[in-house]
Write an enzyme that holds these catalytic residues in place. Structure first.
Site, PDB file in Angstrom:
ATOM      1  N   SER A  76      12.280  -4.547  -3.199  1.00  0.00           N
ATOM      2  CA  SER A  76      11.727  -3.279  -3.669  1.00  0.00           C
ATOM      3  C   SER A  76      11.682  -2.212  -2.580  1.00  0.00           C
ATOM      4  O   SER A  76      11.786  -1.024  -2.880  1.00  0.00           O
ATOM      5  CB  SER A  76      10.309  -3.504  -4.215  1.00  0.00           C
ATOM      6  OG  SER A  76       9.477  -4.112  -3.239  1.00  0.00           O
ATOM      7  N   ASP A 238       0.241   2.273  -4.917  1.00  0.00           N
ATOM      8  CA  ASP A 238      -0.136   0.873  -5.127  1.00  0.00           C
ATOM      9  C   ASP A 238      -0.687   0.208  -3.869  1.00  0.00           C
ATOM     10  O   ASP A 238      -1.080  -0.950  -3.893  1.00  0.00           O
ATOM     11  CB  ASP A 238       1.043   0.068  -5.686  1.00  0.00           C
ATOM     12  CG  ASP A 238       2.225  -0.054  -4.710  1.00  0.00           C
ATOM     13  OD1 ASP A 238       2.087   0.347  -3.537  1.00  0.00           O
ATOM     14  OD2 ASP A 238       3.277  -0.560  -5.134  1.00  0.00           O
ATOM     15  N   HIS A 241       3.562  -0.744  -1.297  1.00  0.00           N
ATOM     16  CA  HIS A 241       4.874  -0.218  -0.917  1.00  0.00           C
ATOM     17  C   HIS A 241       4.724   1.070  -0.110  1.00  0.00           C
ATOM     18  O   HIS A 241       3.723   1.774  -0.248  1.00  0.00           O
ATOM     19  CB  HIS A 241       5.720   0.032  -2.166  1.00  0.00           C
ATOM     20  CG  HIS A 241       6.079  -1.220  -2.890  1.00  0.00           C
ATOM     21  ND1 HIS A 241       5.328  -1.702  -3.949  1.00  0.00           N
ATOM     22  CD2 HIS A 241       7.087  -2.110  -2.706  1.00  0.00           C
ATOM     23  CE1 HIS A 241       5.862  -2.829  -4.380  1.00  0.00           C
ATOM     24  NE2 HIS A 241       6.932  -3.100  -3.648  1.00  0.00           N
TER      25      HIS A 241
END
Length: 339
Positions: A76, A238, A241
């Site tokens: 990611s 979040d 990240h």
């Protein structure tokens, strides 16, 4: 540092011979870590981040020449999860910066996927090779740590992926596993173990990367220090990240090594952090790089030989002083030497 180097060497050796690597977590401690990891995951997943914005395409389309093919592989972080526009993803920042340095267009193909572990690199390499990349950046490892994948297994997949890419003549730069100890959602002792395991994996990744004739760039300490000092700015919503600013810091560290790999910049590096610009056995260089922000490790020769009595020779390099606190905007912020 010697102990970390020894651990990284054991992990890399386990990868070569099919072992699982090392672990030093007792049953009671392991149970506590698993419980805390589940709590942290619930907190992180409670903030929906959506998917990463797609950034594939042509960068520097107004420049002359044939487009340079550039592919990104990994998880990611490589995909750019946590930002809102394609221009903020690390792949786009790298493509724009590389185009500016090369003075030619760059065609970006990003096959990285959220949640990916090192085991999926084989499939990503197959998709990337379809566009015949001249250079590839790989960012992977965090999900291996959180998924409790044996480090020897993780780096075995990375080594195989790098070997396949290098066999085609493609240049490869690996951004090593980030410092998961910087994630504020993790409580002790999980944070301590996350930092330890991620740095061990990063050092082992460096060893297998250099053994395959590629280059590694340490991301863990670079991002970890800045993220810990300013988590509101460096993390996305979040709190796991990176934000756009965090991704710019990572791109600023990786881009100079990409340019050097392609022969677009001379090897006039800055003095290394402790030993200066010098040559070390790769396992020692890897351990030190895991502790120093923005450090590149690449293969070297001593008296015309790639290997010494303690393994592959490697250089520990600092190509640019990186200031993640003020990355600016667009490719100009990460493109040293750009016109």
């Amino acid at each position: 540092m010697r102990l970390r180097a020894f651990t990284a060497r054991r992990i890399a050796t386990a990868a070569a011979y099919g072992g699982g690597g090392v672990t030093a977590v007792g049953g009671l401690t392991f149970g506590l870590i698993v419980a805390e990891a589940l709590m942290a995951r619930k907190l992180i997943m409670a903030t929906p981040a959506g998917g990463p914005p797609p950034a594939d395409g042509l960068y520097g389309g107004g420049l002359p020449g044939e487009p340079l093919s550039f592919a990104v592989l990994g998880d990611s972080t490589a995909a750019g999860l946590g930002v809102h526009t394609p221009e903020e993803t690390p792949a786009a920042l790298l493509a724009a910066g590389l185009s500016s340095i090369a003075g030619r267009p760059v065609r970006l193909t990003n096959v990285a996927r959220s949640g990916a572990r090192s085991a999926v690199l084989a499939g990503q390499v197959t998709r990337a090779l379809a566009v015949r990349p001249e250079i590839v950046v790989i960012m992977v490892g965090a999900n291996d740590v959180t998924g409790r994948v044996p480090p020897g297994e993780s780096v075995r997949h990375l080594a195989a992926a790098t070997e396949r890419l290098r066999a085609t003549g493609c240049e490869v730069v690996v951004g090593t596993c980030p410092d998961l100890g910087s994630v504020r959602q993790l409580m002790q002792p999980l944070r301590w173990f996350a930092r330890r395991l991620s740095r061990q994996l990063a050092a082992a990744q460096t060893i297998v990367t250099v053994e395959q004739g590629a280059r590694s760039v340490s991301l863990g300490d670079l991002l970890g220090r800045e993220f810990a000092a300013d988590p509101r700015e460096m993390f996305s919503a979040d709190r796991y990240h990176p934000s756009a600013r965090g991704y710019a810091a990572a791109a600023a560290a990786v881009l100079p090594s990409m340019a050097a790999a392609l022969g677009l910049e001379p090897d006039d590096v800055l003095p290394g952090p402790r030993h200066g610009q010098g040559v070390l056995p790769v396992y020692l260089a890897a351990a030190e790089a895991a502790e120093e922000p923005g450090t590149e490790v690449a293969g070297a020769r001593v008296a015309g030989r790639e290997r010494g009595p303690r393994g592959r020779w490697a250089t520990l390099l600092r190509r640019r002083e990186v200031d993640p606190a003020a990355p600016g905007e667009g490719s100009e912020a990460i493109a040293p030497g750009a016109a």
